[in-house]
Scaffold this active site. Structure first.
Site, PDB file in Angstrom:
ATOM      1  N   GLY A  21       0.866  -1.389   0.095  1.00 24.01           N
ATOM      2  CA  GLY A  21      -0.112   0.052   0.154  1.00 24.01           C
ATOM      3  C   GLY A  21       0.833   1.050  -0.008  1.00 24.01           C
ATOM      4  O   GLY A  21       2.063   1.281   0.109  1.00 24.01           O
ATOM      5  N   SER A  22       0.306   2.469  -0.077  1.00 21.75           N
ATOM      6  CA  SER A  22       0.836   3.594  -0.103  1.00 21.75           C
ATOM      7  C   SER A  22      -0.102   4.901   0.364  1.00 21.75           C
ATOM      8  O   SER A  22      -1.195   4.649   0.155  1.00 21.75           O
ATOM      9  CB  SER A  22       1.602   4.010  -1.712  1.00 21.75           C
ATOM     10  OG  SER A  22       0.379   4.035  -2.431  1.00 21.75           O
ATOM     11  N   GLY A  23       0.729   5.729   1.095  1.00 22.11           N
ATOM     12  CA  GLY A  23       0.032   6.854   1.604  1.00 22.11           C
ATOM     13  C   GLY A  23       0.709   8.179   1.121  1.00 22.11           C
ATOM     14  O   GLY A  23       1.261   8.206  -0.083  1.00 22.11           O
ATOM     15  N   TYR A  25       3.043  10.119   2.020  1.00 21.71           N
ATOM     16  CA  TYR A  25       4.706  10.367   1.846  1.00 21.71           C
ATOM     17  C   TYR A  25       5.003   9.009   2.059  1.00 21.71           C
ATOM     18  O   TYR A  25       6.491   8.884   2.315  1.00 21.71           O
ATOM     19  CB  TYR A  25       4.961  11.394   2.880  1.00 21.71           C
ATOM     20  CG  TYR A  25       4.568  10.834   4.298  1.00 21.71           C
ATOM     21  CD1 TYR A  25       5.545  10.129   5.205  1.00 21.71           C
ATOM     22  CD2 TYR A  25       3.730  11.572   4.907  1.00 21.71           C
ATOM     23  CE1 TYR A  25       5.322   9.957   6.404  1.00 21.71           C
ATOM     24  CE2 TYR A  25       3.328  11.171   6.179  1.00 21.71           C
ATOM     25  CZ  TYR A  25       4.328  10.370   7.119  1.00 21.71           C
ATOM     26  OH  TYR A  25       4.052  10.220   8.433  1.00 21.71           O
ATOM     27  N   ALA A  26       4.438   7.762   2.088  1.00 19.68           N
ATOM     28  CA  ALA A  26       5.088   6.575   2.472  1.00 19.68           C
ATOM     29  C   ALA A  26       4.603   5.294   1.409  1.00 19.68           C
ATOM     30  O   ALA A  26       3.421   5.519   1.195  1.00 19.68           O
ATOM     31  CB  ALA A  26       5.033   6.171   3.835  1.00 19.68           C
ATOM     32  N   THR A  27       5.358   4.456   1.216  1.00 19.42           N
ATOM     33  CA  THR A  27       5.010   3.241   0.845  1.00 19.42           C
ATOM     34  C   THR A  27       5.352   1.993   1.423  1.00 19.42           C
ATOM     35  O   THR A  27       6.585   1.951   1.956  1.00 19.42           O
ATOM     36  CB  THR A  27       5.650   3.007  -0.550  1.00 19.42           C
ATOM     37  OG1 THR A  27       5.181   4.308  -1.425  1.00 19.42           O
ATOM     38  CG2 THR A  27       4.935   1.896  -1.474  1.00 19.42           C
ATOM     39  N   VAL A  28       4.436   1.019   1.676  1.00 25.65           N
ATOM     40  CA  VAL A  28       4.923  -0.079   2.333  1.00 25.65           C
ATOM     41  C   VAL A  28       5.067  -1.431   1.541  1.00 25.65           C
ATOM     42  O   VAL A  28       4.088  -1.578   0.579  1.00 25.65           O
ATOM     43  CB  VAL A  28       3.557  -0.344   3.493  1.00 25.65           C
ATOM     44  CG1 VAL A  28       3.942  -1.436   4.352  1.00 25.65           C
ATOM     45  CG2 VAL A  28       3.247   0.946   4.005  1.00 25.65           C
ATOM     46  N   ASP A 137      -6.263   9.050  14.669  1.00 23.07           N
ATOM     47  CA  ASP A 137      -6.707   8.803  13.105  1.00 23.07           C
ATOM     48  C   ASP A 137      -7.158   7.416  13.168  1.00 23.07           C
ATOM     49  O   ASP A 137      -6.775   6.444  12.290  1.00 23.07           O
ATOM     50  CB  ASP A 137      -5.366   8.869  12.427  1.00 23.07           C
ATOM     51  CG  ASP A 137      -5.686   8.902  10.879  1.00 23.07           C
ATOM     52  OD1 ASP A 137      -6.807   9.207  10.546  1.00 23.07           O
ATOM     53  OD2 ASP A 137      -5.048   8.635   9.882  1.00 23.07           O
TER      54      ASP A 137
END
EC number: 2.7.11.1
Length: 472
Positions: A21-23, A25-28, A137
């Site tokens: 997954g990705s958000g 400012y980050a990718t997992v 959150d």
């Protein structure tokens, strides 16, 4: 080091594979340790060039919080590294995806499944609350499942989390609008209680398939958030009274009227005391030892009460146990204790009926003395209706509700009653009714525990989750 091109970056000691997954400012990525263990982990890769001051602060807070905590229902941060391009958070891998996908592929979750999941989240929230940490959150996308076979929830993504004492207030907007407490948008001033609202939204979505503020546009969403309308619960599916009560108290727009953290953790539907854990079997066994002792002494009422309390721990012990042979041994013991409890119930019930008959003359005298007190007389009539329901087959829950309603009134009236014969009679009647209500409460709990144990006798929790949640 980060590798060139569009593939996953390279990190010493790990092989990064598929993107999970990705958000913002980050990718997992899913990754394997190069060590002999070949441990599977999730690596959150944060590109340094994408970070601004606020996101750097969020990342540092996430690392600081996760470094210092260990909990079975919070994703573990195993390590973190960095190079010239990225910062890497090496996390526990959760193979079951997130709760949002789990709910939406099944449309809704049965109440019993939602309750198990809510217990796990409440346990994590209690752990954080004791350390003055607010997540800020909470949403299904930030809750991961350890697996699909035997799902355990894991709270993740602490990017917005804050160290907040219960009396601290914040003014910076954080979180996702669908799950955000109204005060965060309307007043831009909030405290730790926003996490309780988010828990209510998550539970609502699990039970009804979508969050209460589901909207087709942002303007519609904003209107719903800013509205003063009470959150109404759909009539279907049918839910228990305790479940509806919890939902309504979590989804209270006014934070001063919202359920408190302590009341949430102690709520009968959450029931953290009886959450499946490694301690469940030990606590059940200790209560059985006491029950057997009272049984041998001839104290049937005390023995029955202790057997019922033990069953409240045996059922979660069955949920927790994974070894098939040990689980069968526990089931066999539960069957024995339920049988003995049923025998004791007949003895105690007969004794209670005799006591009720003995108390009739005092009860009639109290009713006669209450003729000039309409409120007292009405409460006594409700108590009489409870007794009638209790004598009717299968009326335990209705009788219990009536007893509780009557006692709520009688206790207030007793406190205001001046000294005298009527007060003495009222005090005795209240004591008798409280004993009856407590006895009935144990009977209802025992019936529920037996039903759940019988259900577990046919299929384990993971099977129950799969069969009851899968779309036909």
């Amino acid at each position: 080091m980060a590798g060139p091109g569009w593939g996953p970056p390279r990190l010493d000691g790990f092989i990064l594979t598929e993107r999970l997954g990705s958000g913002t400012y980050a990718t997992v990525y899913k990754a394997y340790a190069k060590k002999d263990t070949r441990e599977v982990v999730a690596i959150k890769c944060v590109a340094k060039k994408s970070l601004n001051k606020a996101s750097v602060e969020n990342l540092l807070t996430e690392i600081e919080i996760l470094k210092g905590i260990r909990h079975p229902h919070i994703v573990q941060l195993k390590d973190f590294q960095w190079d010239s391009d990225n910062i890497y958070l090496i996390m526990e891998f959760c193979a079951g995806g997130d709760l949002s996908r789990f709910i939406h592929t099944r449309r809704i979750l049965p109440e019993k499944v939602a309750r198990v999941f809510m217990q796990q989240l409440a346990s994590a929230l209690q752990f954080l609350h004791e350390r003055n940490i607010s997540h800020l959150d909470l949403k299904p996308q930030n809750i991961l499942l350890s697996s699909l076979e035997k799902p355990h929830l894991k709270l993740a993504d602490f990017g917005f989390a804050q160290h907040m004492s219960p009396w601290d207030e914040k003014h910076v907007l954080r979180g996702s609008p669908l799950y955000m407490a109204p005060e965060m948008v309307c007043q831009r001033q909030y405290d730790a209680r926003v996490d309780l609202w988010s828990m209510g939204v998550i539970l609502y979505e699990a039970l009804f398939g979508q969050p209460p503020f589901a909207s087709r546009s942002f303007s519609e969403l904003e209107e719903k958030i800013r509205s003063n309308r009470v959150i109404e619960l759909p009539l279907r599916p049918l839910l228990s009274r305790d479940c509806r009560d919890l939902l309504q108290r979590l989804l209270e727009r006014d934070p001063s009227r919202r359920i408190s953290f302590q009341d949430f953790f102690a709520h009968p539907w959450v029931d953290l005391e009886h959450m499946p854990s490694g301690e469940s079997l030990g606590r059940a066994t200790a209560l059985v030892v006491q029950a057997v002792k009272k049984d041998q002494e001839g104290d049937s009422a005390a023995a029955l009460s202790l057997y019922c309390k033990a069953l409240d721990f045996f059922v979660p012990a069955l949920h927790y146990e994974v070894d098939a042979q040990r689980k069968e041994a526990i089931k066999a013991k539960v069957g024995q204790y339920v049988s003995r409890a049923e025998e004791l119930k007949a003895i105690v019930s007969s004794s209670n009926q005799a006591l009720l008959r003995q108390g009739t003359s005092a009860r009639d005298l109290l009713r006669e003395m209450a003729r000039d007190k309409p409120r007292l007389l009405a409460a006594l009539e409700v108590a009489s209706a409870a007794m009638a329901k209790e004598e009717a087959a299968g009326g335990e829950q209705d009788a219990l509700d009536l007893y509780q309603h009557s006692l709520g009134e009688l206790l207030l009236l007793l406190a205001a009653e001046p000294p005298g014969r009527r007060r003495e009679l009222l005090h005795t009647e209240v004591q008798n009714l409280m004993a009856r209500a407590e006895y009935l409460k144990e009977q209802v709990k025992m019936r529920e525990s037996r039903w759940e144990a019988d259900t577990l006798d046919k299929e384990g929790l993971s099977e129950s989750v799969r069969s009851s949640c899968t779309l036909q």
